[in-house]
Write a protein that holds these residues in place. Structure first.
Motif: not given
Length: 443
Positions: A65-84
């Motif tokens: 949602r935040l990415g859409h508002a900022l004009g950047v379509a994003v996908t978040v890939l969660p892992y233990w220890g990091e986010l991509i």
């Protein structure tokens, strides 16, 4: 202008205009963010949510949602220890370190509020980074409040488990308060989150060992494990179970492993404390039933204490307290009047909590696991878990001459604890999943 600059289509036009004119997007629209700045803001928001107890699914959705508002379509890939955080239409991504070790509802609420304001256009996109940074720096519950509610919560659990002796309850409260102060002190210079529950459980064990000189054995066991109960990482267990239900297997297993390690250290700290004081360990008998009104009031006090542990704002505490008292009343009625088993009572109570809390946490933007666990903390099978640990220690000390009754008691306590935990996880998660799959109501 703020709304235009935060609109995704308008940002695309600004990018094309920037290419034609050679000017930067920020020059054409001061409130617009570059792709790199937007990506940093999205990564910061996702990190704060993921690290402070928000469910993985809600973290991913909020970042989108935040990415859409900022004009950047994003996908978040969660892992233990990091986010991509990956940009969908370009080979651009950002990897940020993030471990879901904490539970802080105040920070989650603040971050979600900032995201809503940006999406609604009431907060300039250029202020996203600073607003999110301020939300992430919100202080936790004050140390006096933390210690006071640790004492209240532990004593309330003692009441729920049938311990009504004032002296024993004072010892439980004092042990939990000292443990809370030690945890806050350790958090100031030790970054390892496993040390705090180990030390607090050790304090509880030594207190119970000292009380063994003038308290009956069953009371000593409760004095030892009630302060340990306030250390149980319930939200991590629920978040791990939710991740498994959503087939995020690796992350779910990592969360449950972390929670299991904390439980193991709690048991070890309590048992070491008992041994250090020279107390004789013995499995406690099943707790006697508690009068209905006392049981429900004590459950409400326990909910308030765990809401404090998770830094829930004062104004929001009333809701989980009310839900927790209703759920405990239902469990009491099932077990005392209908003769239901402890796992069955926990299942029904948790399904009730899941049904009541799911729409509320979505509206208030609170982490589901923290609110739900606060409401059902008094149902956690701490009595059976610690009874199992004590029984295993006794089994090792006796050796080959172990009586069959001890083996039966260990098996019964262990299986009961496992069934209650499974019933609680299933009861809380099922309504959550059903609500999310339900079609939206017509306008």
């Amino acid at each position: 202008m703020e709304r235009l600059c935060g609109n995704r289509e308008m940002l695309g036009l600004l990018d094309r205009a920037a290419q034609l004119t050679g000017l930067k997007r920020e020059t054409l629209c001061p409130d617009a963010l570059s792709r790199e700045a937007a990506l940093e803001a999205i990564a910061l928001a996702a990190t704060l949510l993921f690290s402070h107890g928000q469910t993985t699914e809600r973290t991913v959705t909020a970042a989108g949602r935040l990415g859409h508002a900022l004009g950047v379509a994003v996908t978040v890939l969660p892992y233990w220890g990091e986010l991509i955080v990956k940009v969908d239409d370009a080979p651009v991504s950002q990897i940020v370190p993030a471990k879901p070790l904490g539970i802080d509802m105040g920070r989650v609420l603040a971050v979600m509020t900032v995201i809503d304001q940006i999406c609604d256009g009431t907060l300039p996109t250029g202020a996203a980074q600073s607003a999110l940074g301020s939300a992430g720096r919100l202080p936790p519950a004050s140390t006096p409040r933390f210690a006071l509610f640790a004492a209240i919560g532990a004593a309330s659990l003692g009441v729920i488990f049938g311990l009504l002796n004032p002296t024993s309850l004072v010892l439980i409260a004092a042990s939990a308060a000292i443990g809370a102060l030690v945890r806050r002190w350790l958090s100031g210079f030790i970054s390892n989150p496993l040390v705090e529950p180990l030390c607090a459980a050790f304090i509880a064990g030594t207190t119970a060992s000292a009380a063994g000189h003038f308290q009956p054995s069953d009371a000593v066991t409760l004095i030892g494990f009630c302060p340990c109960m306030v250390l149980v990482p319930g939200p991590h267990i629920l978040n791990g179970a939710i991740d498994l239900a959503r087939t995020r297997v690796a992350l779910g297993i990592a969360r449950l492993t972390y929670a299991g390690l904390i439980v193991l250290l709690i048991c070890a700290g309590g048992l070491f404390g008992f041994a250090a004081g020279g107390a004789k360990l013995a499995m406690a008998a099943s707790p006697p039933p508690v009068p209905f009104l006392i049981d429900v009031i004590a459950a409400g006090c326990a909910v308030a204490s765990f809401g404090t542990f998770f830094s829930m704002p004062w104004r929001l505490l009333a809701f989980p307290i009310a839900v927790g008292m209703v759920a405990h009343a239902a469990r009491w009625a099932l077990i005392s009047n209908a003769g239901a088993s402890a796992p069955t009572g926990a299942l029904v109570a948790c399904m009730l909590v899941g049904t009541l809390t799911t729409p509320a946490v979505d509206r208030l933007h609170l982490p589901f696991a923290a609110v739900a666990f606060s409401a059902v903390v008094s149902l956690m099978p701490g009595f059976f878990l610690f009874n199992t640990a004590i029984g295993l220690v006794e089994l090792v000390s006796i050796g080959s001459s172990t009586p069959p009754a001890l083996l039966t008691g260990i098996a019964t306590s262990g299986v009961t604890a496992f069934l209650i935990i499974m019933a609680m996880a299933f009861g809380l998660i099922l309504p959550r999943m059903l609500f999310e799959r339900a079609p939206p109501s017509p306008a």
